[in-house]
Motif scaffolding. Sequence first.
Motif: not given
Length: 190
Positions: A73-75, A77-78, A161, A69-71, A134
Amino acid sequence: MKIRWTNQAEEAQTEVFFEKGTATPENFRRLGKKRGGDCRIAVKREGCDGITFAQRMGARTVIDLATLTYSAQRALGDQVVALFGNDREALRSWEETAEQTGEYYWQLPMGPIYHKMIEWSICADFANYAPGRGAGASAAACFLENFVEERTQWIHLDMVGPSVVRKETDEMAEGASGACMSTLAAYLTR
């Protein structure tokens, strides 16, 4: 495949058995795709299949690594991998191992709140995502947890990430990063 590590300090050997267990979406092969970026269809089924297969092969501990999930990564980072699991001792041991390897993990929540988020389907016991609600990384981990048997220790790493170096640095070339590999190797040989 059988790999044997020797811990020189303790003069002990650890044998770890790997079953070829790359779980990829069925349409991935059918479409002639060769790399993860070639397939843009969001599927979590392959993770469930891999978890189920590992347990049927007798695994008592399952560690799944996913760019799920990209969530996450959003939470985070990388640089930080999202950590989930069903066994406090296994998670504590993973975090201690990660401290030694220098890789960064952060445990995200799971539990009834997130399990309820995927119980919206009218035709299945649970869905593989929680639309517009979310907490996508936690909901996805809860979806996978539904396939983990009661006696199985399970660690889930959502590494979307850190899995790719998007721009070359002094330390890393652009491309796949090898995220989680140092901790995984150290964890398996502890």
